[in-house]
Design an enzyme around this catalytic site. Structure first.
Site, short mmCIF file in Angstrom:
data_model
loop_
_atom_site.label_atom_id
_atom_site.label_comp_id
_atom_site.label_asym_id
_atom_site.label_seq_id
_atom_site.Cartn_x
_atom_site.Cartn_y
_atom_site.Cartn_z
N LYS A 1 0.83 -1.21 0.00
CA LYS A 1 0.00 0.00 0.00
C LYS A 1 0.86 1.26 0.00
O LYS A 1 0.64 2.19 -0.79
CB LYS A 1 -0.90 0.00 1.23
CG LYS A 1 -1.61 1.32 1.53
CD LYS A 1 -2.44 1.21 2.80
CE LYS A 1 -3.10 2.53 3.15
NZ LYS A 1 -2.19 3.46 3.84
N ASN A 2 1.86 1.32 0.89
CA ASN A 2 2.63 2.56 1.03
C ASN A 2 3.50 2.84 -0.19
O ASN A 2 3.78 4.00 -0.49
CB ASN A 2 3.48 2.49 2.30
CG ASN A 2 2.63 2.57 3.55
OD1 ASN A 2 1.49 3.03 3.52
ND2 ASN A 2 3.15 2.09 4.67
N ARG B 1 -4.99 10.48 3.00
CA ARG B 1 -3.72 11.10 3.34
C ARG B 1 -2.70 11.01 2.20
O ARG B 1 -1.91 11.92 1.97
CB ARG B 1 -3.13 10.46 4.60
CG ARG B 1 -1.83 11.13 5.02
CD ARG B 1 -1.39 10.87 6.42
NE ARG B 1 -0.18 11.62 6.72
CZ ARG B 1 -0.16 12.89 7.09
NH1 ARG B 1 -1.28 13.55 7.22
NH2 ARG B 1 0.99 13.50 7.32
N ASP C 1 -5.51 7.83 8.98
CA ASP C 1 -5.67 7.30 10.33
C ASP C 1 -5.63 8.40 11.37
O ASP C 1 -4.85 9.36 11.26
CB ASP C 1 -4.55 6.29 10.65
CG ASP C 1 -4.71 4.99 9.87
OD1 ASP C 1 -5.86 4.64 9.60
OD2 ASP C 1 -3.70 4.36 9.55
N ASP D 1 4.40 0.78 11.73
CA ASP D 1 3.13 0.17 11.33
C ASP D 1 2.96 -1.25 11.87
O ASP D 1 1.85 -1.79 11.82
CB ASP D 1 3.00 0.15 9.81
CG ASP D 1 2.62 1.51 9.24
OD1 ASP D 1 2.24 2.39 10.03
OD2 ASP D 1 2.70 1.70 8.01
N MET E 1 6.67 7.40 17.29
CA MET E 1 6.26 8.33 16.23
C MET E 1 4.89 8.95 16.44
O MET E 1 4.71 10.16 16.23
CB MET E 1 6.31 7.61 14.88
CG MET E 1 6.14 8.53 13.70
SD MET E 1 6.45 7.72 12.12
CE MET E 1 8.21 7.40 12.23
#
Length: 436
Positions: free
Chosen positions: A22-23, A97, A121, A321, A343
């Protein structure tokens, strides 16, 4: 709103193939705006966030054709830059995002880029300063409308290369700056750049299109600007977060699972981090084999005997993640673990749902939690819960699959944002999960 109903406590078995990352896909899809020529992308995951971005590109005028499962061609030869100033774009761009990464390519190629405050998120403050400071360094003028939270950058005379030191190793920030710099005049150096495999993939794709980027894989990137970029064909890596999710699932449900085609060389410390929790992983070609942990798994302490700490860090450190997954897996380990989420200040707040299920977790502060493992002597109890974000959602799903009884997970659209047809794929290896 959809729900999952899960009958837990069932041992699973079989093979599962991870989806495309996905990223990486979010970055790669935005990069198609850099050229008027055709770009072919393979292994695109069929998930909500990616499909939203593809729709957004289509509304911008990009010609899109689906050529097979996960394969598309894109051609941005008639981009409608005026769409950026419409109310429809403000609504559409604000729901995702990843849409922030269209700004760099549009600024580089068309001299301007706009974006509403992006969604995503709700895991704490997610600043955009790195992106826009990078654009300003390249010569763009920045403006921000506080009333409707609308950002804009403009460079009608083009961008100029610059030396910059990023204030944080932001993955999306680095990607945005790199995509802007490839068409800037002169040389750009980006120090403290993110160097995740997905960012490396973006740089490799851009180089195949004619960009001149060196230092790929390090935190110092050098970019020689070029006049234009051409088309290319690119394949997206398997999703390392999904791979980590399947490892955690196998351990928690005492299941024998093989994860296919994982691209071992791009997993970094992920396998060894799970091994620290006592989980057995075997490398079989490019697959990961996880045997059924019928006797559980024991946490390794540090050399001096102190409690194991697992913390996130910029690549090649452990990805943030996967901390939610690790936390859930630790609830049934033999031993204690300190989870340190550096983070995001809200990402650990889902632990109250695990505590309701019987997990022993002490939330020290917004960033740290101590997990005292049950060693499977006390099974988690089924309950009804809601998914607050993608990674917490999959963590709660793993907890439900290991729990005794029938659990209900609400707000599963959060899980669907990042995981492709997850209920179908879990049923294929024996899970009792129903989408309602």
């Amino acid at each position: 709103m959809g729900i999952f109903k899960i009958e837990g406590g069932i041992s699973l078995k079989g093979e599962i193939t991870p989806q495309g990352a996905k990223n990486e896909a979010l970055q790669i899809l935005c990069a198609v705006l850099l050229t008027p020529e055709k770009v072919i992308i393979n292994n695109i995951p069929d998930i909500i966030d990616i499909n939203k971005l593809i729709t957004l590109l289509g509304n911008l005028g990009v010609k899109i054709q689906k050529t097979g499962s996960g394969s598309y061609t894109f051609q941005a030869d008639e981009v409608n830059i005026q769409y950026l100033e419409t109310e429809a774009f403000k609504k559409e761009g604000g729901s995702l995002r990843g849409s922030i990464m269209i700004v760099g390519p549009l600024l580089a190629r068309f001299g301007k880029g706009y974006i509403p405050k992006p969604g995503g998120d709700k895991i704490g403050r997610r600043r955009l300063d790195t992106h826009f400071e990078g654009f300003i360094n390249l010569g763009a003028k920045f403006r921000y409308n506080r009333e409707d939270h609308f950002y804009g950058v403009e460079a009608p005379k083009g961008l100029k290369g610059a030396d910059m030191l990023l204030d944080e190793a932001s993955v999306t920030g680095t990607a945005n700056i790199v995509m802007a710099a490839v068409l800037a005049k002169g040389k750009t150096t980006v120090y403290n750049a993110a160097c995740e495999p997905y960012l490396q993939q973006l740089c490799k794709m851009l180089n195949s299109m004619g960009a001149k980027i060196t230092g790929v894989g390090s935190n110092l990137l050098t970019i020689e600007g070029v006049e234009s970029l051409g088309g290319c064909e690119h394949r997206i890596l398997p999703d390392m977060i999904e791979i980590g999710s399947w490892i955690g699932l196998a351990a928690m449900t005492k299941s024998e699972i093989t994860i296919k085609d994982v691209s071992w060389e791009n997993l970094g410390v992920i396998p060894n981090t799970f091994r620290k929790l006592g989980i057995t992983l075997e490398k079989r070609g490019d697959d990961i084999y996880i045997p059924a942990h019928v006797d559980g798994y024991e946490v390794k302490t540090d050399i001096d005997g102190s409690i194991l700490t697992i913390a996130d860090a910029p690549w090649p450190g452990f990805t943030p993640d996967l901390l939610s997954i690790v936390l859930v897996v630790a609830t049934q380990a033999r031993g204690d673990v300190l989870i340190h989420q550096k983070m995001f200040e809200s990402r650990l707040f889902f632990v109250d749902k695990l505590i309701d299920m019987g997990a022993k977790i002490m939330l020290c502060d917004p960033h740290r939690a101590v997990v005292m493992g049950h060693d499977f002597k006390s099974q988690l109890k089924a309950t009804t819960m809601s998914s607050p974000d993608i990674r917490a959602g999959i963590s709660l799903l793993i907890a439900a699959l290991s729990a005794k009884g029938t659990s209900t997970i609400q707000n599963i659209e959060q899980i669907d944002r990042g995981y492709e047809r997850i209920d179908e794929r879990l049923r294929a290896i024996g899970a009792n999960i129903i989408r309602a």
